[in-house]
Design an enzyme around this catalytic site. Structure first.
Site, PDB file in Angstrom:
ATOM      1  N   LYS A 166       0.838  -1.204   0.000  1.00 45.21           N
ATOM      2  CA  LYS A 166       0.000   0.000   0.000  1.00 45.21           C
ATOM      3  C   LYS A 166       0.871   1.251   0.000  1.00 45.21           C
ATOM      4  O   LYS A 166       0.552   2.247  -0.648  1.00 45.21           O
ATOM      5  CB  LYS A 166      -0.930  -0.007   1.227  1.00 45.21           C
ATOM      6  CG  LYS A 166      -1.786   1.248   1.386  1.00 45.21           C
ATOM      7  CD  LYS A 166      -2.627   1.554   0.158  1.00 45.21           C
ATOM      8  CE  LYS A 166      -3.781   2.498   0.432  1.00 45.21           C
ATOM      9  NZ  LYS A 166      -3.475   3.697   1.169  1.00 45.21           N
ATOM     10  N   GLU A 173       1.028   6.610  -6.729  1.00 50.03           N
ATOM     11  CA  GLU A 173      -0.117   7.530  -6.823  1.00 50.03           C
ATOM     12  C   GLU A 173       0.342   8.990  -6.845  1.00 50.03           C
ATOM     13  O   GLU A 173      -0.148   9.790  -7.644  1.00 50.03           O
ATOM     14  CB  GLU A 173      -1.028   7.259  -5.623  1.00 50.03           C
ATOM     15  CG  GLU A 173      -2.163   8.235  -5.407  1.00 50.03           C
ATOM     16  CD  GLU A 173      -2.771   8.033  -4.013  1.00 50.03           C
ATOM     17  OE1 GLU A 173      -3.061   6.874  -3.626  1.00 50.03           O
ATOM     18  OE2 GLU A 173      -2.934   9.034  -3.286  1.00 50.03           O
TER      19      GLU A 173
END
Lengths: 306, 306, 306, 306
Positions: A166, A173
């Protein structure tokens, strides 16, 4: 299946809703009594069938630690704690070790999807053992998006692997957002009569740059085409920094992701000490007036472009 | 030796003074009559012995072009124009070609040293033929710093090479300034009771990072240790951009110099469209309140560090 | 004054020589008996007058820790250990705490200058108390370069400040080296008949970019103008990484220094996994032959530049 | 509708197929007689009904120029040339001006989608007048993906805007690819037992980083999980460089896109002159053996990690 869920903020609340929709029974606890199903941790434990599963969905750091400490007091051998928050992966092994003597097991899940997860499902990255994963699979299946399981869920590896992947996801991202942002700024600056919003909109199908973030960009531009109501101040929630630190530790070059993080740091500065230093240096060798012309007095009479 | 000098701004005026000190006779012309020795270009030409040498020291671009155009009218076969300003090297070949039909020759000189050149001498990078260089050598010797000729002067190559090497010099200069500036900002931010000015001062002897720019940094810090009177707004005069464009053209990676240029661009923005776009994107997936907590309502009750 | 010196490698040996030249009596210890003055730590302690001063000059990390552990065994209350190696600043407070119960005091010194220090003196950045600094000042004065004390020496702050400022010094050093290197590569690539070595040589006086590193660059170019015997493989000794990690921790943008570190990481890779991924992605959307033309078959018949 | 299509390479050929499927009649011309429908430009013009529309799909630069020159000879007033290749936007206005005296009009289209366009349709960015766009709309509708027109097609602005927006699209594309690539490299390097391919696969639904390029990344990883058969050598087709040059020209900071371009430059170097210079510099201040230990002889006996 019946699980506990600690933390009923925006994320936790949405997740509870999605779980209930799939028939998972959820007992929620939050320090805010208005949203909590039970008054305290003891009541939470009492409301769950043993062996218990408790999903923790609170801010990383001190709060997560405090919640795990308190759960440790009320849970029993065979129970399982899942940290679904944005903890640093280095915390996970510590938590597993902390809980091990009492026979409480621990796993970590990276959850992606933001406020859209309620509707679209959440991308899940899980760290733990095969047994743990199997035990919680009904919960994962309820939370993840529709479609093939392996396109929205991964058992990424042992404890820590969920938060690790993550973390990397968030580093990526940042750089993808920065990519669109730099392109936007150039189109915005180019002054060539270009339909900027229309261009982003048209990129949604057929192009190489189509993505979910692009769709959000289109939504944002349609709401406020010149971002008049948006300040260019951007926080970072830690995962980007951790990604960069891991890269440094492994001698992995990370120029685009680091650039994206630094751009956020700059965005939050009222004054840049570094650029003050550069201005001071220019002043020292160029003369007293920092912004004054460097070469010729004639400049005032013959205005030049740059 | 007697030469003409067009442009008596800060740089030109200092250079005239340094030339005179070395016995070079200088006829100066500037559009500002208060500092000009002659009323116009014709008078400048008339005041110089043929074959003439005229040094042009005006801002790059339109003004340089205009001065060369006017000199072309008043000069004769065998005369020589030297562009000592910060012109882009691509201009030099054009100017040489423009002047060639009239038999006027052209050379380019990159001049470094800023306001300190009057006292210390100017670093000179020269583009032209061997004959031209030999002809102007007394002027170069007067302008350059004391010490071995080849430590403050170079005949860098054919026409254009002077401005080309000066361009690269400035690109390097940007990144060196940025290096000290980043180090300064970290020391400034570290909050460990460090004597920042004293540290920069101590780096002046014996260390690997000692340099003239470091000495200027010390001067600047001694005048204003926290840069309270300096705004972190930094212009760029073009050479850094050209350096980067050349790098792109030759597929030369230039991460540090480009970073230094981009830092200057950012320093001049009141609002960053790119970071507005990133903020807008975060808003889209994180919920409506851009800076609001992403995970949990409990955050308000348990303040967390980040 | 008489001090102990642990570590007689290149740096330690040179420092011993410089100290002796200034009348400081040095008892050296090294695990290599050929260069050591004493057979073991006990003999080192016995050879020094109490209260003792021992300067440790060994590689950072495990070796420094091991040396401090062993000195702790043989030293006494009132003795002082100085870590002059490249330890991470976070170690210093630990070492001070470790030694405190025995009444042994600890200070840290960042030492710059490389192999040139023997001749030029070493730039010194010191972390510790005023008392400690005063006690060791004769040693510092012997090691530092000639000239005003505050131009080659700084009491930068409390314990840790010496290594902290040395760490930042090295971060800056990386970016300055990268700056010259990028400029060099462009001049090298430009193919304009430029005298590259001559240009660097000429930058040594009068220019804005003059520095000690530039002088070393000139030496290197004069020895091997096209770097035919030099492989572009560059290690990093840790301080650059730590600088970047500190920057991340303090939200300080560090684009140029990070770029310099990443360039070193890349320089050591036989194969770049990241660029393999980019090549694989291009392959996926552009067709099977990765380097094949993207648009037209005619390309083979009309060779085009790019 | 019946149009001409010059250039029947991979892209042109696929586009012809997609156009035919939608009932657009295509007369194709290529220098390769095996794939060409007509023997020469004259035959192409003769085969099309006036006023003609000819789509040019050849490599940017010399070839595009040559094709336009030849079409200029055979086309007539009222005809329209569309440049669908990857020309630099600065060419478009020149081409429009070149063709204007003969009454031939010109428009530019940026085409995205690669080899997948045949099946998925092509993202189209168009520069030209409203009249031109309307005239060619059936062709655009045939080429663009299914779905709302404005999600795969944009009339971006006047002549040049098609290639301009496609250029920015490609700049963004570079940085998105770099983002995934950096994340991949870290996961690959982390050595934590992470299922790298599975992680990328799981990011396809629900996550913030889901995109079409991510799907291609998954395809690539499934074909060759460690990229054993892929060399990390990455070309660039020009648009990224032009994007960066435009950014420089407009003082737009572009750290992530520039980093992506520089990473490609580096990927193509056998030897990095810049890193040779850095290695040479380290050698100068650290001693003769470039990779040798810097501090201590004991290093050989106590191997340390870094």
């Amino acid at each position: 299946m019946k699980i506990g869920l600690v933390g009923l903020g925006k994320m936790g609340n949405n997740m509870r809703a999605r779980l209930k929709k799939s028939g998972i029974d959820v007992v929620g606890y939050d320090t805010n009594p208005d949203v909590s199903d039970v008054p305290d941790y003891a009541a939470l434990a009492a409301a769950l069938p043993a062996p218990r599963v408790v999903w923790v969905m609170v801010p990383a750091g001190r709060i997560t630690q405090s919640v795990i400490d308190q759960l440790e007091q009320v849970l029993e051998e065979g129970d399982l704690i899942i940290d679904g928050g944005n903890s640093r992966f280095t915390e996970d092994e510590k938590h597993a070790k902390q809980l091990d003597p009492k026979g409480i097991s621990f796993m970590d899940v990276g959850v992606s999807g933001g406020v859209w997860g309620l509707e679209n499902g959440y991308g899940l990255m899980v760290g733990g053992s095969d047994d743990q994963v199997e035990r919680v699979m009904p919960v994962f299946d309820a939370l993840r998006p529709e479609g093939p399981r392996d396109e929205g869920f991964v058992h990424a590896g042992p404890v820590g692997a969920g938060h690790y992947t993550k973390m990397v996801h968030n580093g990526i991202e940042y750089a993808i957002m920065q990519a669109y942002a730099e392109g936007y700024e150039l189109l915005h600056a180019s002054d060539r009569g270009i339909d900027v919003t229309g261009t982003f909109k048209a990129w949604q199908r057929g192009t190489v740059v189509r993505s979910w973030l692009l769709e959000l960009m289109v939504r944002a531009l349609e709401q406020d085409p010149d971002f008049r109501d948006i300040d260019g101040y951007v926080d970072d929630s830690g995962e980007g920094r951790w990604t960069l630190e891991e890269a440094i530790d492994h001698a992995v070059p990370m120029p685009a992701i680091s650039a994206s993080i630094f751009a956020r740091f700059v965005s939050r500065q009222e004054q840049s000490p570094a650029m003050q230093a550069v201005a001071a240096l220019r002043n020292q060798f160029g003369g007293h007036a920092v912004k004054a012309a460097e070469v010729e007095s004639a400049q005032q009479q013959h205005p030049t472009k740059r």
